[in-house]
Design a protein around this motif. Structure first.
Motif, PDB file in Angstrom:
ATOM      1  N   LEU A   1      -4.918   0.519  13.674  1.00 37.67           N
ATOM      2  CA  LEU A   1      -4.944   1.730  12.715  1.00 37.67           C
ATOM      3  C   LEU A   1      -4.687   1.283  11.217  1.00 37.67           C
ATOM      4  N   GLN A   2      -5.742   1.900  10.454  1.00 33.13           N
ATOM      5  CA  GLN A   2      -5.291   1.205   9.228  1.00 33.13           C
ATOM      6  C   GLN A   2      -5.771   2.582   8.046  1.00 33.13           C
ATOM      7  N   GLN A   3      -5.043   2.766   7.151  1.00 32.69           N
ATOM      8  CA  GLN A   3      -5.829   3.406   6.659  1.00 32.69           C
ATOM      9  C   GLN A   3      -6.504   3.417   4.866  1.00 32.69           C
ATOM     10  N   THR A   4      -7.140   3.348   4.213  1.00 40.13           N
ATOM     11  CA  THR A   4      -7.809   2.237   3.392  1.00 40.13           C
ATOM     12  C   THR A   4      -6.771   3.072   2.427  1.00 40.13           C
ATOM     13  N   SER A   5      -6.624   1.937   1.454  1.00 40.02           N
ATOM     14  CA  SER A   5      -6.236   2.162  -0.445  1.00 40.02           C
ATOM     15  C   SER A   5      -6.954   3.052  -0.825  1.00 40.02           C
ATOM     16  N   ARG A   6      -6.387   4.030  -2.224  1.00 42.16           N
ATOM     17  CA  ARG A   6      -7.122   3.981  -3.268  1.00 42.16           C
ATOM     18  C   ARG A   6      -7.174   3.264  -4.729  1.00 42.16           C
ATOM     19  N   VAL A   7      -6.377   1.931  -4.076  1.00 42.52           N
ATOM     20  CA  VAL A   7      -6.528   1.048  -5.281  1.00 42.52           C
ATOM     21  C   VAL A   7      -7.848   0.505  -4.775  1.00 42.52           C
TER      22      VAL A   7
ATOM     23  N   LYS B   1     -11.009  11.585   9.658  1.00 39.90           N
ATOM     24  CA  LYS B   1     -10.510  12.236   8.043  1.00 39.90           C
ATOM     25  C   LYS B   1      -9.578  12.702   7.968  1.00 39.90           C
ATOM     26  N   PRO B   2      -8.672  12.538   7.361  1.00 39.99           N
ATOM     27  CA  PRO B   2      -7.677  13.623   8.277  1.00 39.99           C
ATOM     28  C   PRO B   2      -8.047  15.399   7.590  1.00 39.99           C
TER      29      PRO B   2
ATOM     30  N   ILE C   1      -0.670  15.298  10.606  1.00 40.49           N
ATOM     31  CA  ILE C   1      -2.454  15.679  10.352  1.00 40.49           C
ATOM     32  C   ILE C   1      -2.825  15.018  11.547  1.00 40.49           C
ATOM     33  N   GLU C   2      -4.025  15.383  10.981  1.00 41.28           N
ATOM     34  CA  GLU C   2      -4.974  15.791  12.848  1.00 41.28           C
ATOM     35  C   GLU C   2      -5.617  14.202  12.785  1.00 41.28           C
ATOM     36  N   LEU C   3      -5.995  13.412  13.500  1.00 42.58           N
ATOM     37  CA  LEU C   3      -7.373  12.133  13.072  1.00 42.58           C
ATOM     38  C   LEU C   3      -7.667  12.193  14.591  1.00 42.58           C
TER      39      LEU C   3
ATOM     40  N   ASN D   1      -9.249  12.918   1.351  1.00 46.21           N
ATOM     41  CA  ASN D   1     -10.304  12.095   0.848  1.00 46.21           C
ATOM     42  C   ASN D   1      -9.228  11.066   1.732  1.00 46.21           C
ATOM     43  N   ASP D   2      -8.766  11.125   1.673  1.00 47.92           N
ATOM     44  CA  ASP D   2      -8.670   9.624   2.479  1.00 47.92           C
ATOM     45  C   ASP D   2      -8.640   9.316   4.225  1.00 47.92           C
ATOM     46  N   LEU D   3      -9.346   8.216   3.639  1.00 55.45           N
ATOM     47  CA  LEU D   3      -9.741   8.234   5.044  1.00 55.45           C
ATOM     48  C   LEU D   3      -9.117   6.832   5.680  1.00 55.45           C
ATOM     49  N   PHE D   4      -9.051   6.984   7.526  1.00 52.11           N
ATOM     50  CA  PHE D   4      -8.038   5.943   7.996  1.00 52.11           C
ATOM     51  C   PHE D   4      -8.851   6.221   9.852  1.00 52.11           C
TER      52      PHE D   4
END
Length: 421
Positions: free
Chosen positions: A389-395, A357-358, A374-376, A340-343
């Motif tokens: 390129l950034q990864q959204t935080s879960r916080v 999504k990865p 992981i593949e983006l 569910n992580d979002l890049f």
């Protein structure tokens, strides 16, 4: 006494005027629409608006068998009143009423016995294919990527939006419905989620001439391809900027010689004969450098077009160059990436962004150990601009984590982390 005898004479009344017989409607007229090519049967049909009696006509094109070249088909709406009618292009929709695309208001009728070498209304079925290199050469083309989208602009406005099915077929979106939702209708829907529910088609019909006026230049037809479905904001960019549309889209103004030449055998340009399409492909620079198995080419199978090669319709070549950026990152098996992580890949100025999504993959490293990656995948990445390129935080409200900073598409394409083969 004898009473006098009175004899009544017959009174002759004047004859009433004859009652006229009910006058029938004169149905000695017709409207004819010419459709380029022959054996055209893929679910697109033409219809007329209702007449004064509430009648509506719907017809398929019929090949003109009496002509030696058989370069065209005709839709003839016969035995209709003299009154002008509107003409629609009609496409069946899955589980919904048909899609009706208006072509013309007040099309004039002609005498039913009249015949013409060229009619006032002409449509041309197009078979979209794609350039796969920046050289824009026909010998480096292919069918369009499955799941992509074709955008047809007419008179500067989006007219048709179609999803590509298996590279050679197309499904329509009900464009005007979603346009109306965007402009404040009562029922609200997400205008950027537009399903393609049209009947599967193998060509895209576009207007070439209506009421004797050739559709070209500002009133012409322009096509674009995108691997992803556009937002309404992007559609609006093209509708509000004619220069941008004409620079980036493929024009079909080359069709203007159809009436004189009765074919589309142009040796160069974005429009050409379908009879020879994808039959003389050459290797791209990448294919010359890499093993052929690394880049499978669907165009090695030109039989995909064989059913249409004798229809005498044109192929139109759109820019379908693969601008995807595929990146692989090794993960820590003790702290796996959440699906569910979002890049996000975005430009410095915020003019473009795309989220991915990865996808988790497993590969064998050189030493034989199994590693997880992981593949983006990012689509339609703009060239020449600085990207992050950034990864959204879960916080919540926490600043996103920057993975790659200020790199261009070209730099990322050359150095993108790749999974071991």
């Amino acid at each position: 006494m004898v009473r006098p005898r009175y004899v009544q004479k017959d009174i002759v009344l004047p004859k009433p005027p004859p009652v006229p017989e009910p006058k029938g409607e004169n149905l000695d007229f017709k409207i004819v629409v010419e459709v380029a090519g022959n054996n055209i049967s893929d679910g697109q049909r033409l219809s007329l608006s209702k007449d004064s009696q509430g009648r509506e006509l719907l017809q398929n094109p019929q090949t003109v068998t009496g002509e030696p070249t058989k370069h065209r088909s005709l839709v003839s709406f016969k035995k209709i009143p003299e009154d002008p009618r509107s003409i629609f292009l009609q496409v069946a929709m899955k589980g919904e009423p048909p899609l009706r695309l208006k072509l013309l208001d007040n099309a004039a009728t002609v005498d039913e016995k009249q015949e013409k070498e060229c009619w006032e209304h002409i449509l041309i079925p197009l078979k979209p294919l794609g350039y796969i290199t920046d050289a824009l050469r026909r010998d480096q083309t292919d069918i369009l990527p499955d799941g992509g989208w074709v955008y047809v602009f007419w008179k500067g406005k989006l007219w048709r939006e179609l999803k590509v099915i298996k590279g050679v077929n197309f499904r329509d979106v009900r464009v005007e419905y979603y346009r109306n939702q965007r402009h404040g209708q009562i029922i609200k829907v997400d205008g950027d989620l537009r399903p393609a529910l049209g009947l599967q088609l193998n060509t895209i019909w576009v207007p070439y001439k209506l009421n004797g006026e050739v559709q070209q230049a500002a009133n012409g037809v322009y096509l674009l391809f995108s691997i992803t479905q556009w937002s309404w904001d992007k559609i609006s960019e093209f509708e509000s900027d004619t220069t941008k549309l004409q620079q980036e889209a493929t024009s079909v103004d080359q069709l203007t010689s159809y009436e004189q030449e009765q074919h589309f055998d142009y040796p160069t340009g974005a429009v050409g004969p379908i009879a020879k399409a994808l039959t003389n492909q050459t290797k791209t620079e990448e294919e010359q450098e890499l093993d052929e198995q690394a880049i499978p080419r669907i165009s090695k199978h030109p039989k995909l077009l064989d059913r249409q090669r004798n229809t005498k319709i044109p192929a139109v070549y759109l820019k379908a160059i693969d601008k995807r950026l595929i990146m692989h990152f090794e993960t820590d098996c003790h702290a796996p990436i959440d699906r569910n992580d979002l890049f996000e890949l975005r430009t410095n100025n915020g003019s473009w962004q795309h989220a991915s999504k990865p996808t988790l993959k497993t590969a064998e490293a050189v030493d034989g150990t199994q590693k997880q990656w992981i593949e983006l995948i990012f689509h339609d990445v703009p060239e020449g601009q600085k990207l992050n390129l950034q990864q959204t935080s879960r916080v919540e409200n926490e600043t996103p984590f920057i993975i790659i900073k200020e790199k261009t598409y070209e730099e990322l394409h050359r150095s993108a982390p790749k999974m071991p083969m």
